[in-house]
Structures are given as structure tokens and as C-alpha cells.
Design an enzyme around this catalytic site. Structure first.
Site, short mmCIF file in Angstrom:
data_model
loop_
_atom_site.label_atom_id
_atom_site.label_comp_id
_atom_site.label_asym_id
_atom_site.label_seq_id
_atom_site.Cartn_x
_atom_site.Cartn_y
_atom_site.Cartn_z
N ASP A 326 0.87 -1.16 0.00
CA ASP A 326 0.00 0.00 0.00
C ASP A 326 0.92 1.22 0.00
O ASP A 326 2.08 1.11 0.40
CB ASP A 326 -0.88 -0.02 1.25
CG ASP A 326 -1.66 1.26 1.45
OD1 ASP A 326 -2.36 1.66 0.52
OD2 ASP A 326 -1.53 1.86 2.53
N ASP A 526 -1.32 -0.74 6.17
CA ASP A 526 -1.49 -0.26 7.55
C ASP A 526 -2.90 0.21 7.86
O ASP A 526 -3.24 0.36 9.03
CB ASP A 526 -0.52 0.89 7.83
CG ASP A 526 -0.95 2.17 7.15
OD1 ASP A 526 -1.37 2.11 5.98
OD2 ASP A 526 -0.88 3.23 7.80
N ASP A 530 -7.03 -1.79 4.14
CA ASP A 530 -6.08 -2.82 3.70
C ASP A 530 -6.42 -4.19 4.26
O ASP A 530 -5.84 -5.20 3.84
CB ASP A 530 -4.65 -2.46 4.13
CG ASP A 530 -4.14 -1.20 3.45
OD1 ASP A 530 -4.50 -1.00 2.27
OD2 ASP A 530 -3.40 -0.44 4.09
#
Length: 633
Positions: A326, A526, A530
Site C-alpha cells: 500500500d 497499515d 487494507d
């Protein structure tokens, strides 16, 4: 200590008995047996007891049963016609079996100690203010908002914010970071860290059950429930292998004498070989060292702030070939700032104030940047009261401000509002997230929000490629231009921009289908959005102790700090641990097979029993000592 003393006494008695009986060769065989039974029972009573318990519980074929039957057989084989007494060998085998057990317990204690130090994050007593006075209570009794006093040298009991005082904090137990961190008023502190230098007062932000220390303790306690494939294979192997060698030993004792001239003369020789076969066939080295290797590996990783939830995830991590990131909060700091404002009819201050009015309740980093800009600047009006606020996944947020519908978000949000976007050349050259604002379907302008790449993100990608990672990919909901810039700076293999949470899952699904056989895909994130991708990947890694609860719950590995470089360290340590487990398996199997064949064929003569002891106890000690290398990261 008691066991060490018994072993020393037994060894002394064994040597004394051997010397004394050498000087008194005429002593009857039964009397010699009584002499040797003293050191034998001294060191072997626990093994005999556990073997009997196993028989009573229906768990017959374990290492205690094999050792008991082999040594008892060696004690009584001398009473067969034409057989030689094997009293010293029987005591010798049991003595060294116990020495091996002692090494095993020592290794387990050291490994447990490493994990226990990680889990020993909670203080027993907390100083809390009640009715104007400081009183001591248990961490479970603290409520959100309670004022807590923490003295120098004490652990931070719960997650909280510093209200009074300045100090330095030791975060090694959580993050593995050796340098103390400075904490001032307003600093957020995590439970389990240690206050080093001054008295501080905290306001608890979470109850103990939801605090960082409690979550970590829970993760570690349940980590070994997830067994690695090689570990569970060893357990299954032992259940089949052990009864098989018992029946082979019985066949070795009773069948070959039929093919000799005198069955009764040959039987003691083959019985001795069968007993020796039982000694060397004990699967101690495999059954003990493989689980111990994984446990030590998990403990070693934990000491560096890398929490691996089980041996199976460590095995999957060791096979990593693709790492997917990410962007926001993982490769970048996620601390955004408003860098550019462009408007149509409103002033810049009015546009920011309107945007902040609907964003001020959101915890998204971009929303926090807009709210921070609105509340810290003297030239911007105080954000207005917004009602009917609704967050639209993957698009933005809408709300009513003074009767007007205010929409703040990306291009998809503007399309759904029917607002015609008006971009400018200056913004097209700007690298950042563009947040559009529309009022009652009319486009009013946009804000440019910029983020910064983490200092060690570039180093993290270099280290991953050094570890043999074939593909590094970034998935982000940010726009194409920002994604391309970040991917270029970090030298990533690929990136995909403007993705909603479902799109990220679809991209990971596609990459999993293309993944080479035997390799695994790791996703690092995080945020709460996600969590679905973390759960879908072969290995999900949650970044940062302050990551969302959903991300930490869905992840298989949790990094307790925000350093992407820890990912390469986790992969290298996982490969190191798996390598040790394989070394132990092949060493144990190879040596045992060689000795078993030699014993069955009678190649070792009088050295058969000492070699059998080495094949069992000696190999186990070697494998256990090798397993302890997994504690080092």
C-alpha cells in the site's frame, strides 16, 4: 539443578560400579544387576514413569517407550543362554538420554524466556488518580480518560497521551529500536514501553484489553497454534514411524535366528541388535528440534519488533517472491499537508473551511490534513457545523452545511455529483492528491494534498531485491501522477493507481494467479481499508504499532514500527529459520539411517550401542543446539 545433581551422582555410581565389578568378576549376574539398577533407576525413573503413563493412556509408541524397552532389554539380555551382560550399556544409554533431555529443556527455557520477555509488557500495578489522590490498582480497572502517573523505570501500563511532563521512552520491547524516544506533552505513548527519565502523567486512550501490550501478548500466546507444514509433518511422521520401527525391531529379533544353525544361540545376538535398533530409531531429534526451531525463530523475530503469528506464516514468508505495498502510511509517512488551493468563486479560506466542515470527523490522513489546515491558520474561518455526513467508499465524503450539499472527494465523487471538474495547468504539474469540492452539484475548486516518502523506503526496496524478491508492486487509491512519481523514486517494478479497496483485492487475486509455483505473495499495509487484502495475500504484513485494529487482526505478521526496511529483515530471518529446520531434519534422518543399516547388518560389533546412543541422544543435542541459532536475528 536437581536433575543435574542426579545425573552427576548416577555417572559417578556407573563408573564406580564398573570399576568394582571388574575387580570382583565372580559376583553372580543377579547381584551385578542390582548394583547397576541403582544408577539406572536414579536417572531413568522419570522416563520409565512417562513410558508407563503413555501405555495407560493408549499413547504407547513415543521416545520414552522406546528408550524404556531398549534399556530394560539390555539389562536383562545377559540372562539369556550364551548372551553377554550389557548392564553398563543400559545405564549409559539412559544416562545420555537424560543428558539430551537436559539440553532440550535448557534450549526450550531459553526460547521461552525470549518470548516471555516480549510478553512481559504489563505492569502489575498502575498509579491512577481517584478523587484527587493517587491510588494503586490493576491495569484492567483503568477506564478511558483516567489520569495515570508513571515514574522513571516503570512500564507504560496503557496506551495514552502525555498530559504533563517530559521524558525519554525505551521502546525496544515493542519495536526493537535501541535509541530512546523523546516524549513531551501531547505525545502518544504505547503500553509496554518504559519511562526512563522523569515522572509523567498520562490520559488513558484505551482500556487494557484494547491496548498495544494486550494485543501483542494475545498475538504471541496464539502464534504457535498455527503450526508450520514441516512441523505438523514431523508430528504425523512420528506417529507412523515409531510403531513401524518397533515392529521392525521385533522382526529383527525373532526372524533372523530361524535362518541359523542354532536358534537359541543366535537369538541373544539378534535381540541385542534389535534393542540397539530401538535406541537409535527414537525420533527425538526430529520431534523436538523442528518445533523448537520455529518457536525460537518466532521469539527471535519478536525481540526485533517483528511479530509472526505462527510457524506456517514464517514458512510462507520464507518463500516470498512478490511484495505488494500500500502507499499511504506504508511507503509514505501519511502525514499530508495542503500545498495548493485553487477556487472558482469562493476564497481559498472559504473553500478550506467548507471542506473541513464535512471532513473534521474523519480519521483519514487526507481529511486530517484539511482539518489541520483549517484549525491552525488564523486566516481561515472556523469550520462550520455539518449534518448528515456520509462517507462514500473509494470516492470521498458528503454533508449538509447551512442547507447546502457539500461534496469533497476524487473525480468519481464529482461525476456522481454532476459537477464539471475544472483543472489548471499548475495543478497538472503538481505531484500530490487532488481533493475536489462541489457545492450543490457546482464545482467550486480543489486542494492539492502532498505526502512524503519515508526515509528508509528506498533502502527497503534495495534490501528486498537483495533478498531475491523478484517483483515489487504498489497499490494505491491515489491518482496516476502521484503513484507514478512514488514508484519511480523507489524503483518499483509496477504500480496500480486510483484503486478502491475491492480493486486492490482484485489486483492481488490476479497477481496470485500469475505467481510462480512455490513462491508466495506478501502484501504490506497499515489502514483499515487494507484488511481485506492483508487477509487475501499469502502473507499479510501490518505496518506500525499505530496501524488500525482491523489491519493488525487480519495480518499474519505485525511490524511494531513504521520502517519498511524491517520487511526484508523479516524475510531473511524466516529463511534463516526454515534453513535451520531443514538442516535438523536431514541431519537427523541421514545419521539415523546410516546407523540403523549398520546395526541391522551387524557392522559395528561391540560399538553398536554407543553408536546407537550417538544416533539418538547425540544427534538430538546437535539439532537442539542448532535450533537455538534461530533466536539470533
Amino acid at each position: 539443578m536437581r536433575k543435574k545433581i542426579l545425573l552427576i551422582i548416577a555417572a559417578a555410581l556407573l563408573l564406580g560400579a564398573a570399576y568394582w565389578l571388574t575387580e570382583n568378576m565372580t559376583m553372580p549376574l543377579w547381584a551385578q544387576l542390582l548394583v547397576y539398577l541403582v544408577p539406572y533407576l536414579l536417572v531413568g525413573h522419570e522416563t520409565l514413569h512417562e513410558a508407563w503413563e503413555g501405555i495407560c493412556e493408549g499413547k504407547v509408541f513415543d521416545e520414552n517407550f522406546l528408550m524404556a524397552i531398549a534399556t530394560l532389554g539390555a539389562l536383562f539380555i545377559g540372562f539369556l543362554p550364551g548372551a553377554e551382560a550389557q548392564f553398563p550399556e543400559a545405564v549409559f544409554v539412559m544416562l545420555f538420554f537424560q543428558v539430551g533431555e537436559m539440553f532440550e529443556h535448557y534450549a526450550e527455557e531459553r526460547s521461552h524466556r525470549s518470548v516471555s520477555e516480549l510478553m512481559n509488557l504489563r505492569p502489575d500495578v498502575v498509579h491512577v488518580r481517584r478523587n484527587g489522590q493517587w491510588v494503586d490498582t490493576h491495569p484492567e480497572e483503568i477506564q478511558v480518560g483516567d489520569m495515570i502517573l508513571v515514574k522513571p523505570g516503570e512500564k507504560i501500563p496503557l496506551d495514552g497521551e502525555v498530559c504533563q511532563g517530559e521524558t525519554t521512552i525505551d521502546t525496544r520491547a515493542l519495536t526493537g529500536e535501541s535509541l530512546p524516544q523523546r516524549a513531551t506533552e501531547g505525545s502518544a505513548l504505547l503500553s509496554g514501553t518504559i519511562n526512563l527519565s522523569a515522572v509523567i502523567t498520562l490520559r488513558a486512550s484505551k482500556v487494557y484489553g484494547e491496548s498495544t501490550a494486550a494485543r501483542i501478548t494475545d498475538l504471541v500466546e496464539h502464534s504457535m497454534q498455527n503450526k508450520a507444514k514441516s512441523e505438523t509433518f514431523i508430528r504425523r511422521f512420528a506417529r507412523v514411524y515409531t510403531p513401524a520401527v518397533v515392529f521392525i525391531a521385533l522382526s529383527l529379533a525373532f526372524l533372523p535366528p530361524f535362518f541359523t544353525d542354532s536358534y537359541f544361540n543366535a537369538f541373544p545376538i539378534w535381540l541385542y541388535r534389535a534393542l540397539t535398533f530401538l535406541v537409535v530409531s527414537c525420533p527425538c531429534a526430529l520431534v523436538v528440534s523442528i518445533p523448537l526451531t520455529f518457536f525460537a525463530g518466532i521469539g527471535g523475530a519478536g525481540s526485533k519488533g517483528i511479530l509472526i503469528k505462527g510457524g506456517n506464516f514464517m514458512e510462507a514468508l520464507s518463500k516470498a517472491r512478490t511484495v505488494v505495498f500500500d502507499k499511504t502510511g506504508t511507503l509514505t509517512h501519511g502525514v499530508f499537508q495542503v500545498t495548493t488551493v485553487h477556487t472558482n468563486r469562493l476564497s481559498s479560506a472559504e473553500l478550506i473551511s467548507l471542506a473541513a466542515s464535512v471532513e473534521h470527523l474523519s480519521t483519514h490522513p487526507i481529511a486530517l490534513a484539511i482539518t489541520r489546515e483549517a484549525t491552525t491558520s488564523e486566516h481561515i474561518p472556523v469550520p462550520l457545523v455539518a449534518t448528515d455526513i456520509q462517507e462514500v467508499a473509494g470516492k470521498g465524503i458528503v454533508g449538509l452545511v447551512m442547507g447546502q450539499r457539500v461534496a469533497v472527494g476524487n473525480e468519481k465523487m464529482m461525476q456522481s455529483e454532476g459537477a464539471q471538474i475544472q483543472m489548471c495547468k499548475e495543478c497538472e504539474a503538481n505531484v500530490g492528491t487532488i481533493v475536489h469540492v462541489a457545492v450543490d452539484g457546482t464545482y467550486e475548486g480543489h486542494l492539492v494534498i502532498s505526502d512524503q516518502i519515508k526515509a528508509d523506503a528506498t533502502d527497503a526496496i534495495i534490501r528486498l531485491k537483495h533478498e531475491g524478491i523478484e517483483k515489487t508492486v504498489m497499490l494505491t487509491g491515489d491518482n496516476e501522477k502521484v503513484a507514478a512519481t512514488v514508484a519511480g523514486e523507489l524503483n518499483l517494478n509496477a504500480y496500480h493507481a486510483s484503486l478502491m479497496p475491492a480493486d486492490k483485492v482484485a489486483q492481488v487475486e490476479h497477481m496470485l494467479q500469475e505467481q510462480a509455483t512455490g513462491g508466495t505473495l506478501v502484501f504490506v499495509g497499515d489502514g483499515i481499508n487494507d484488511a481485506p487484502v492483508l487477509a487475501r495475500a499469502d502473507v499479510g504484513i501490518a505496518m506500525g504499532a499505530l496501524g488500525s485494529d482491523a489491519a493488525i487482526e487480519a495480518a499474519d505478521v505485525v511490524l511494531m514500527d513504521d520502517k519498511p526496511s524491517k520487511i526484508a529483515l523479516a524475510i531473511r530471518h524466516a529463511r534463516h529459520t526454515i534453513s535451520i529446520a531443514r538442516q535438523n531434519a536431514w541431519t537427523a534422518i541421514g545419521i539415523k539411517v546410516a546407523i540403523l543399516l549398520g546395526v541391522a547388518l551387524g557392522l559395528f560389533g561391540s560399538y553398536a550401542m554407543p553408536l546407537a546412543v550417538f544416533g539418538d541422544v547425540g544427534v538430538m543435542v546437535l539439532c537442539v543446539l542448532n535450533a537455538m541459532r534461530a533466536l539470533r536475528v
